[in-house]
Motif scaffolding. Sequence first.
Motif, PDB file in Angstrom:
ATOM      1  N   GLY A  43      21.351  -7.211  46.216  1.00 12.87           N
ATOM      2  CA  GLY A  43      22.068  -7.782  45.073  1.00 12.87           C
ATOM      3  C   GLY A  43      23.548  -7.475  45.040  1.00 12.87           C
ATOM      4  O   GLY A  43      24.361  -8.348  44.751  1.00 12.87           O
ATOM      5  N   PHE A  44      23.949  -6.235  45.342  1.00 10.53           N
ATOM      6  CA  PHE A  44      25.357  -5.844  45.265  1.00 10.53           C
ATOM      7  C   PHE A  44      26.025  -6.170  46.590  1.00 10.53           C
ATOM      8  O   PHE A  44      25.867  -5.459  47.576  1.00 10.53           O
ATOM      9  CB  PHE A  44      25.473  -4.353  44.948  1.00 10.53           C
ATOM     10  N   LYS A  45      26.789  -7.248  46.621  1.00  9.12           N
ATOM     11  CA  LYS A  45      27.387  -7.738  47.848  1.00  9.12           C
ATOM     12  C   LYS A  45      28.633  -6.940  48.214  1.00  9.12           C
ATOM     13  O   LYS A  45      29.247  -6.279  47.375  1.00  9.12           O
ATOM     14  CB  LYS A  45      27.747  -9.220  47.701  1.00  9.12           C
TER      15      LYS A  45
ATOM     16  N   ILE B  94      35.802   2.490  36.620  1.00  8.26           N
ATOM     17  CA  ILE B  94      35.696   1.237  37.378  1.00  8.26           C
ATOM     18  C   ILE B  94      34.646   0.337  36.751  1.00  8.26           C
ATOM     19  O   ILE B  94      34.891  -0.849  36.474  1.00  8.26           O
ATOM     20  CB  ILE B  94      35.340   1.520  38.850  1.00  8.26           C
ATOM     21  N   SER B  95      33.457   0.901  36.535  1.00  9.49           N
ATOM     22  CA  SER B  95      32.356   0.120  35.967  1.00  9.49           C
ATOM     23  C   SER B  95      32.687  -0.364  34.566  1.00  9.49           C
ATOM     24  O   SER B  95      32.505  -1.538  34.229  1.00  9.49           O
ATOM     25  CB  SER B  95      31.085   0.977  35.953  1.00  9.49           C
ATOM     26  N   GLY B  96      33.234   0.520  33.731  1.00 10.23           N
ATOM     27  CA  GLY B  96      33.567   0.152  32.357  1.00 10.23           C
ATOM     28  C   GLY B  96      34.717  -0.832  32.284  1.00 10.23           C
ATOM     29  O   GLY B  96      34.715  -1.750  31.459  1.00 10.23           O
ATOM     30  N   GLY B  97      35.722  -0.646  33.149  1.00 11.21           N
ATOM     31  CA  GLY B  97      36.863  -1.557  33.138  1.00 11.21           C
ATOM     32  C   GLY B  97      36.474  -2.969  33.512  1.00 11.21           C
ATOM     33  O   GLY B  97      36.933  -3.936  32.885  1.00 11.21           O
ATOM     34  N   LEU B  98      35.613  -3.124  34.507  1.00 18.48           N
ATOM     35  CA  LEU B  98      35.143  -4.455  34.891  1.00 18.48           C
ATOM     36  C   LEU B  98      34.193  -5.022  33.842  1.00 18.48           C
ATOM     37  O   LEU B  98      34.193  -6.230  33.579  1.00 18.48           O
ATOM     38  CB  LEU B  98      34.463  -4.397  36.261  1.00 18.48           C
ATOM     39  N   ALA B  99      33.389  -4.158  33.243  1.00 19.07           N
ATOM     40  CA  ALA B  99      32.455  -4.627  32.213  1.00 19.07           C
ATOM     41  C   ALA B  99      33.198  -5.153  30.990  1.00 19.07           C
ATOM     42  O   ALA B  99      32.755  -6.100  30.340  1.00 19.07           O
ATOM     43  CB  ALA B  99      31.513  -3.495  31.809  1.00 19.07           C
ATOM     44  N   SER B 100      34.352  -4.562  30.679  1.00 22.08           N
ATOM     45  CA  SER B 100      35.124  -5.011  29.516  1.00 22.08           C
ATOM     46  C   SER B 100      35.733  -6.390  29.739  1.00 22.08           C
ATOM     47  O   SER B 100      36.131  -7.056  28.789  1.00 22.08           O
ATOM     48  CB  SER B 100      36.234  -4.004  29.200  1.00 22.08           C
TER      49      SER B 100
ATOM     50  N   LEU C  83      34.867 -12.260  35.126  1.00 21.39           N
ATOM     51  CA  LEU C  83      34.471 -11.830  36.458  1.00 21.39           C
ATOM     52  C   LEU C  83      34.117 -12.986  37.364  1.00 21.39           C
ATOM     53  O   LEU C  83      34.207 -12.863  38.589  1.00 21.39           O
ATOM     54  CB  LEU C  83      33.286 -10.853  36.371  1.00 21.39           C
ATOM     55  N   ARG C  84      33.707 -14.104  36.789  1.00 20.19           N
ATOM     56  CA  ARG C  84      33.329 -15.234  37.643  1.00 20.19           C
ATOM     57  C   ARG C  84      34.524 -15.736  38.447  1.00 20.19           C
ATOM     58  O   ARG C  84      34.374 -16.269  39.535  1.00 20.19           O
ATOM     59  CB  ARG C  84      32.727 -16.362  36.806  1.00 20.19           C
ATOM     60  N   HIS C  85      35.745 -15.558  37.902  1.00 16.63           N
ATOM     61  CA  HIS C  85      36.945 -15.947  38.651  1.00 16.63           C
ATOM     62  C   HIS C  85      37.179 -15.020  39.844  1.00 16.63           C
ATOM     63  O   HIS C  85      37.919 -15.360  40.765  1.00 16.63           O
ATOM     64  CB  HIS C  85      38.175 -15.926  37.746  1.00 16.63           C
TER      65      HIS C  85
ATOM     66  N   GLN D 133      28.341  -9.884  37.892  1.00 17.12           N
ATOM     67  CA  GLN D 133      28.290  -8.837  36.870  1.00 17.12           C
ATOM     68  C   GLN D 133      28.945  -7.574  37.406  1.00 17.12           C
ATOM     69  O   GLN D 133      29.039  -7.393  38.623  1.00 17.12           O
ATOM     70  CB  GLN D 133      26.832  -8.539  36.475  1.00 17.12           C
ATOM     71  N   PRO D 134      29.401  -6.705  36.524  1.00 18.98           N
ATOM     72  CA  PRO D 134      30.036  -5.464  36.981  1.00 18.98           C
ATOM     73  C   PRO D 134      28.998  -4.514  37.562  1.00 18.98           C
ATOM     74  O   PRO D 134      27.828  -4.532  37.150  1.00 18.98           O
ATOM     75  CB  PRO D 134      30.660  -4.897  35.703  1.00 18.98           C
ATOM     76  N   PRO D 135      29.388  -3.666  38.511  1.00 17.70           N
ATOM     77  CA  PRO D 135      28.422  -2.728  39.106  1.00 17.70           C
ATOM     78  C   PRO D 135      28.169  -1.542  38.182  1.00 17.70           C
ATOM     79  O   PRO D 135      29.033  -1.151  37.393  1.00 17.70           O
ATOM     80  CB  PRO D 135      29.119  -2.292  40.391  1.00 17.70           C
ATOM     81  N   SER D 136      27.006  -0.981  38.313  1.00 17.26           N
ATOM     82  CA  SER D 136      26.740   0.283  37.619  1.00 17.26           C
ATOM     83  C   SER D 136      27.347   1.427  38.420  1.00 17.26           C
ATOM     84  O   SER D 136      27.702   1.265  39.596  1.00 17.26           O
ATOM     85  CB  SER D 136      25.234   0.496  37.466  1.00 17.26           C
ATOM     86  N   LYS D 137      27.449   2.580  37.805  1.00 16.54           N
ATOM     87  CA  LYS D 137      28.032   3.730  38.502  1.00 16.54           C
ATOM     88  C   LYS D 137      27.196   4.119  39.716  1.00 16.54           C
ATOM     89  O   LYS D 137      27.742   4.400  40.787  1.00 16.54           O
ATOM     90  CB  LYS D 137      28.131   4.924  37.544  1.00 16.54           C
ATOM     91  N   SER D 138      25.885   4.129  39.559  1.00 19.29           N
ATOM     92  CA  SER D 138      25.016   4.546  40.663  1.00 19.29           C
ATOM     93  C   SER D 138      25.075   3.554  41.817  1.00 19.29           C
ATOM     94  O   SER D 138      25.074   3.951  42.988  1.00 19.29           O
ATOM     95  CB  SER D 138      23.577   4.695  40.159  1.00 19.29           C
ATOM     96  N   THR D 139      25.143   2.263  41.502  1.00 18.38           N
ATOM     97  CA  THR D 139      25.227   1.247  42.553  1.00 18.38           C
ATOM     98  C   THR D 139      26.520   1.380  43.337  1.00 18.38           C
ATOM     99  O   THR D 139      26.535   1.319  44.571  1.00 18.38           O
ATOM    100  CB  THR D 139      25.136  -0.164  41.936  1.00 18.38           C
ATOM    101  N   LEU D 140      27.620   1.585  42.627  1.00 13.04           N
ATOM    102  CA  LEU D 140      28.920   1.724  43.282  1.00 13.04           C
ATOM    103  C   LEU D 140      28.980   3.003  44.105  1.00 13.04           C
ATOM    104  O   LEU D 140      29.524   3.022  45.220  1.00 13.04           O
ATOM    105  CB  LEU D 140      30.022   1.702  42.230  1.00 13.04           C
ATOM    106  N   SER D 141      28.399   4.077  43.596  1.00  5.42           N
ATOM    107  CA  SER D 141      28.373   5.346  44.318  1.00  5.42           C
ATOM    108  C   SER D 141      27.570   5.214  45.609  1.00  5.42           C
ATOM    109  O   SER D 141      27.995   5.692  46.670  1.00  5.42           O
ATOM    110  CB  SER D 141      27.766   6.442  43.436  1.00  5.42           C
ATOM    111  N   TYR D 142      26.433   4.556  45.525  1.00  5.49           N
ATOM    112  CA  TYR D 142      25.596   4.374  46.712  1.00  5.49           C
ATOM    113  C   TYR D 142      26.325   3.527  47.759  1.00  5.49           C
ATOM    114  O   TYR D 142      26.288   3.830  48.958  1.00  5.49           O
ATOM    115  CB  TYR D 142      24.280   3.713  46.314  1.00  5.49           C
TER     116      TYR D 142
END
Length: 388
Positions: free
Chosen positions: A35-37, A59-65, A70-72, A77-86
């Motif tokens: 899912g996370f490309k 990072i996660s919160g800034g993109l979520a806000s 984000l479609r542009h 959707q914004p990544p979660s912290k765990s997804t970005l860390s992994y």
Amino acid sequence: MVRHASLFSQIVGFFDRNQFARLVSNHDAERNAKGFKCWDHFVSMLFCQIAQAKSLREISGGLASANGKLRHLGMKQPPSKSTLSYANQKRPWEMYRSLFYETLVKCQALAPTRHKFRFKNKLLSLDSSTISLCLGLFPWAKFRRTKGAVKLHLLLDHDGYLPSFVHITTGGTHDVTVARNLNIAPESIVAMDRAYNDYKLFCRWTEDHVHFVTRTKNNAAYRVVATRAAPKNRNIISDEEIEFTDKKSYEKCPHRLRKIVVFDKDNDRHIELLTNHMTFGATTVAAIYKDRWQIELFFKAIKQNLRIKTFVGTAENALMIQIWTALIAMLIIKFLQAKSKFGWSLSNLVAFLRWNLFTHRDLWAWIDQPYDVLPLEPMSVQLMLPFT
């Protein structure tokens, strides 16, 4: 009516998605991805640099806000912290290095510039900068007994002051070790500090017709074989041709070199320069070494304006991804600075971009006239504020 995407979206649009997909395929970067490309990962880390996010949470919160925008960016959707860390731990950092060099070629083609000197030789500066790390958090980057560090080795091209070669090592790697592995085109001129004094390297470069300008060692043993006339009314004290007299030094570099003594009026000192270029005037050689200061300014700019001193992950792979993303961001920022008519300082441009990342303006109009106020669009329905 929104006529333009956000500034950040237009910056992201600088990168060709087809070329990016080819890099992903070449490095097999999305193996076992769910899912996370890689594109989402890159946009997130680029946001970390330009927005100066200090943590995965920011990072996660800034993109979520900015979820509606984000479609542009090509994200769902914004990544979660765990997804970005992994992803930072597992995605190959080499893909970001490849993306850096592809972006460099594009920047050089779209914003070509020449160095300020009259000669046509390629002018380069070579130096390194140490990034200190906490040894407890980064045990793989052991530098000294109680300290950790990585070293950013960089070859700066004075045509646009863009880095043409970057290498990242642990802090204990000697600068000369990296310099010996460089392949520099003949007739190029390399300006470097005294840390790169290596007589075998000087000999090889002289035989390969690569010119250098550096400072002499304090304990260098040599004899003067010829004296040149120093230009009058300049800061040149002497201009001499020398040969090394120490047996080991002479065996490593038997070639005749040139020593120029320059008076540094600002610091009230004499600087002894060493070069294998025998035809340039002494003042030109001194000016070449003075322009080496641009690489120091590059290191200062990237450390002050982007995130390479504090890291959002402690794994070696995560650190490498963050540094290479910072270098990519620096290429884009310097490209925008070169194309702008406004006369930005680099620090102001970074700050204004950070404040206006999700502002809907034409990017090229904005970098030329950032203070222009757009006319308000007519509203079909008047908003009523309940004062009672």
